[in-house]
Scaffold this motif. Sequence first.
Motif, mmCIF file in Angstrom:
data_model
loop_
_atom_site.group_PDB
_atom_site.id
_atom_site.type_symbol
_atom_site.label_atom_id
_atom_site.label_comp_id
_atom_site.label_asym_id
_atom_site.label_seq_id
_atom_site.Cartn_x
_atom_site.Cartn_y
_atom_site.Cartn_z
ATOM 1 N N ASP A 1 -16.695 11.779 5.453
ATOM 2 C CA ASP A 1 -16.087 10.781 4.572
ATOM 3 C C ASP A 1 -14.574 10.951 4.467
ATOM 4 O OD1 ASP A 1 -18.588 9.867 4.204
ATOM 5 O OD2 ASP A 1 -18.729 10.307 2.055
ATOM 6 N N SER A 2 -14.124 12.184 4.519
ATOM 7 C CA SER A 2 -12.687 12.439 4.340
ATOM 8 C C SER A 2 -11.849 11.774 5.434
ATOM 9 C CB SER A 2 -12.424 13.946 4.338
ATOM 10 O OG SER A 2 -12.871 14.517 5.565
ATOM 11 N N GLU A 3 -12.450 11.519 6.585
ATOM 12 C CA GLU A 3 -11.702 10.880 7.677
ATOM 13 C C GLU A 3 -11.807 9.350 7.632
ATOM 14 O OE1 GLU A 3 -12.524 12.439 11.558
ATOM 15 O OE2 GLU A 3 -12.601 14.503 10.840
ATOM 16 N N LEU A 4 -12.586 8.840 6.687
ATOM 17 C CA LEU A 4 -12.822 7.398 6.649
ATOM 18 C C LEU A 4 -12.200 6.737 5.417
ATOM 19 C CD1 LEU A 4 -16.576 7.347 7.756
ATOM 20 C CD2 LEU A 4 -14.555 6.989 9.162
ATOM 21 N N LEU A 5 -11.421 7.492 4.663
ATOM 22 C CA LEU A 5 -10.819 6.926 3.455
ATOM 23 C C LEU A 5 -9.917 5.741 3.811
ATOM 24 C CD1 LEU A 5 -9.884 10.216 1.539
ATOM 25 C CD2 LEU A 5 -11.852 8.713 1.164
ATOM 26 N N GLY A 6 -10.107 4.632 3.112
ATOM 27 C CA GLY A 6 -9.294 3.442 3.355
ATOM 28 C C GLY A 6 -9.759 2.600 4.528
ATOM 29 N N LEU A 7 -10.818 3.042 5.192
ATOM 30 C CA LEU A 7 -11.260 2.328 6.398
ATOM 31 C C LEU A 7 -12.642 1.707 6.264
ATOM 32 C CD1 LEU A 7 -10.151 5.059 8.986
ATOM 33 C CD2 LEU A 7 -8.971 2.912 8.481
ATOM 34 N N VAL A 8 -13.414 2.168 5.301
ATOM 35 C CA VAL A 8 -14.807 1.727 5.173
ATOM 36 C C VAL A 8 -15.085 1.345 3.724
ATOM 37 C CG1 VAL A 8 -17.218 2.364 5.580
ATOM 38 C CG2 VAL A 8 -15.421 3.398 6.952
ATOM 39 N N LYS A 9 -15.956 0.352 3.554
ATOM 40 C CA LYS A 9 -16.320 -0.067 2.198
ATOM 41 C C LYS A 9 -16.975 1.104 1.467
ATOM 42 C CE LYS A 9 -18.612 -3.696 -0.414
ATOM 43 N NZ LYS A 9 -17.438 -3.856 -1.280
ATOM 44 N N GLY A 10 -16.601 1.284 0.252
ATOM 45 C CA GLY A 10 -17.117 2.402 -0.527
ATOM 46 C C GLY A 10 -16.172 3.589 -0.514
ATOM 47 N N LEU A 11 -15.291 3.608 0.481
ATOM 48 C CA LEU A 11 -14.317 4.696 0.574
ATOM 49 C C LEU A 11 -12.891 4.148 0.552
ATOM 50 C CD1 LEU A 11 -16.070 6.767 3.389
ATOM 51 C CD2 LEU A 11 -16.067 7.239 0.931
ATOM 52 N N THR A 12 -12.758 2.897 0.062
ATOM 53 C CA THR A 12 -11.453 2.243 0.009
ATOM 54 C C THR A 12 -11.208 1.746 -1.406
ATOM 55 O OG1 THR A 12 -11.702 1.513 2.288
ATOM 56 C CG2 THR A 12 -10.033 0.390 0.968
ATOM 57 N N GLU A 13 -10.019 2.015 -1.924
ATOM 58 C CA GLU A 13 -9.693 1.541 -3.269
ATOM 59 C C GLU A 13 -9.620 0.020 -3.275
ATOM 60 O OE1 GLU A 13 -6.407 3.078 -5.389
ATOM 61 O OE2 GLU A 13 -6.753 5.121 -4.705
ATOM 62 N N ALA A 14 -10.231 -0.577 -4.308
ATOM 63 C CA ALA A 14 -10.172 -2.032 -4.417
ATOM 64 C C ALA A 14 -8.760 -2.450 -4.770
ATOM 65 C CB ALA A 14 -11.133 -2.505 -5.493
ATOM 66 N N GLY A 15 -8.403 -3.688 -4.440
ATOM 67 C CA GLY A 15 -7.097 -4.219 -4.794
ATOM 68 C C GLY A 15 -7.019 -4.445 -6.295
ATOM 69 N N LYS A 16 -5.858 -4.915 -6.752
ATOM 70 C CA LYS A 16 -5.682 -5.117 -8.190
ATOM 71 C C LYS A 16 -5.640 -6.598 -8.535
ATOM 72 C CE LYS A 16 -3.283 -0.729 -8.659
ATOM 73 N NZ LYS A 16 -2.015 -0.059 -8.948
ATOM 74 N N GLU A 17 -6.282 -7.435 -7.697
ATOM 75 C CA GLU A 17 -6.239 -8.878 -7.943
ATOM 76 C C GLU A 17 -6.887 -9.268 -9.258
ATOM 77 O OE1 GLU A 17 -5.084 -8.349 -4.011
ATOM 78 O OE2 GLU A 17 -6.982 -7.729 -4.894
ATOM 79 N N GLU A 18 -7.867 -8.449 -9.679
ATOM 80 C CA GLU A 18 -8.583 -8.825 -10.894
ATOM 81 C C GLU A 18 -7.655 -8.902 -12.105
ATOM 82 O OE1 GLU A 18 -9.229 -4.484 -9.940
ATOM 83 O OE2 GLU A 18 -9.394 -6.388 -8.893
ATOM 84 N N LYS A 19 -6.480 -8.247 -12.039
ATOM 85 C CA LYS A 19 -5.539 -8.281 -13.150
ATOM 86 C C LYS A 19 -4.560 -9.438 -13.026
ATOM 87 C CE LYS A 19 -5.721 -3.300 -13.985
ATOM 88 N NZ LYS A 19 -4.973 -2.028 -13.892
ATOM 89 N N ALA A 20 -4.581 -10.139 -11.906
ATOM 90 C CA ALA A 20 -3.637 -11.232 -11.682
ATOM 91 C C ALA A 20 -4.135 -12.501 -12.353
ATOM 92 C CB ALA A 20 -3.492 -11.461 -10.176
ATOM 93 N N PRO A 21 -3.218 -13.457 -12.630
ATOM 94 C CA PRO A 21 -3.645 -14.752 -13.175
ATOM 95 C C PRO A 21 -4.638 -15.425 -12.224
ATOM 96 C CG PRO A 21 -1.255 -14.564 -13.153
ATOM 97 C CD PRO A 21 -1.780 -13.391 -12.412
#
Lengths: 69, 557
Positions: free
Chosen positions: B513-533
């Motif tokens: 998992d440590s090599e897949l951070l940011g590349l696979v669903k579940g190991l990538t931080e979601a964007g911050k769109e939910e806070k946008a208008p």
Amino acid sequence: MSDKPAEPLSIWFFVGAMLIVYGAIVLGSGALLETRPTVLSHTRPSLWWGGVMVLGGLPFLIGGWRSKP
Amino acid sequence: MNAVSLSWVDWLIIVLYFAFIIGIGLYLRRFTTTGQGFFMAGRRNSSWVAGLAFLSANLGALEILGWTGGTMKYGMFVSHFYWVGAIPAMLFLGLYMMPFYYSSRISSVPGYLSLRFDERSRLLNAATFGVMTLLMSGINLYLMALVLRTILGWNWHLSMWVSALAVGSYIALGGLLSAIFTEIVQFFLIWFGLFLVAILGATELGGFSAVFSGLPEEMGRLWATTSDPSENAMGVTWAGIVMGLGFVLSFGYWTTDFLVVQRAFSSKDLRAARLTPIVASFFKMALPFIIVVAGLVAFRLSRSAADFQLLPHPITGEPWNDTALPMLIARYYPSGLVGLGITALLAGFMAGQAGNVSAFNTVWTYDIYRVLFRKDASDQHLVAVGRITTVAGIVLSVGTAYLAMRFNTIMDYIQAIFSWVNAPLFATMLLGMFWKRTTSSGAFFGLIAGMAASFSIFLGFKLGLFSSTVSKALTFSEAPSDMSRNLWQATWAWVVCFALTVGLSLLTKPKPDSELLGLVKGLTEAGKEEKAPLLSRPPFWAAVSVAALIALNVYFW
């Protein structure tokens, strides 16, 4: 002297300039030139379509001059 | 005698366009001295700029002439390529795949394969993509020469070389930024230069409703005749449209083809990158109102107007569908407008060509040259390689242009190419991004198997190796059209790649998992769109796009 890198003019400025120049040429050709007969030429498409282009280009030209890319 | 002769005012418009794009290249050169500037357009574009460029990179002369001609053959079915065959995939890219692409700060799609899997997959994809873009670039050139030769009677070979050099010049000068600028200018030229053809055509036939009302049943509906392939002009079922076009080919192209995805990479932030294909989806939906309407007008006129004829194909001598749009321009446009219409087609060619060349130079420089020849190359060195590659790509694409002359209905051929490269790649990407168990070996060998399956089926049909039983088993049709074969060929390529990748992945060891951070669903931080208008959120605009898509399909059902 600022280290901030220079930015190009907004693309919208170029879009506006192009529409106005082309619109003016098309409109002018419809008003001034005698061209070959085409289907529906009696509706004078060069005149009104050239006008649409000029009017359509104005907001882009003005907005693009003021904005970043 | 030429189909139409140019007056001085038409020439003025054409010459101004060439001066304009070369001028843009010269102007932008000072802003593209770094790798990020040349290959990524500085990563500073808004979603509107990136979105229109995203769409325009796909909207070459190939698209415009090919599908206007295709409409004369397939009728309203061509709209599927703009609606169900594009919009869902574009929205999926924006909503679900872009976070993985953009967050990993890669320069290319093969670059993602390198991070997610290994260099084998990267090189395989880079090489096949490079070949595909050169082929596409060559076809664009061929269509360019067709326009000039058809309408103006220009020398075929000279016009190809002159136009190729113009494109090569401004891409070598300004890189992706130059390509994006001219693509957006081209977008407006297409609308202002060609929508008038549809308006005047509809006017001559008695209005837009009259254009559709006089069509044969097999050409006039989107879905009503798809339960039986013999009832529609494309010879395909709804399942072929949904699976082959709407899912495999469409998702394969719009979500993995670096030519278009590269435009989203130039966005200023993740939200703009996610909105890029969503913005483009609205304009994509509108294009049939130029292209399909013009094609239907040409179809109606070819049957009812004695003074409207397509030009003969230079090889077969049969009426050439791809000359439909130039013939309509000749029919409706007086001096001045003719120059505008031709310039719009030229711009369509230029942008399509520029898109292919700018994508090719990036993939070659970052994914082949740097990997195989100069791992420690400096930024300045890579920019120089990019400029040289642009010139080399142009020269190679001229060579491939002559290959394109051998095919009458061009888009059928394009779909075949896409199904060799993009359809299996989509399976690899889908598994890579959404199933962390996918392994490097599974992806690599699955990709090879999918491409081999697609190419084998293509050859089997072309060489007549399949019995009627095998043919029916592959296409679910007694007498499949070329288009139907391509759709199912893509589907099988995807299925083979998907199944083999899953099977091999279960047998081999996955990355930690440590090599897949940011590349696979579940190991990538979601964007911050939910806070946008609400009006700034990609999911909101995707929902609006889906609603419009449904409305159009219901209306033309």
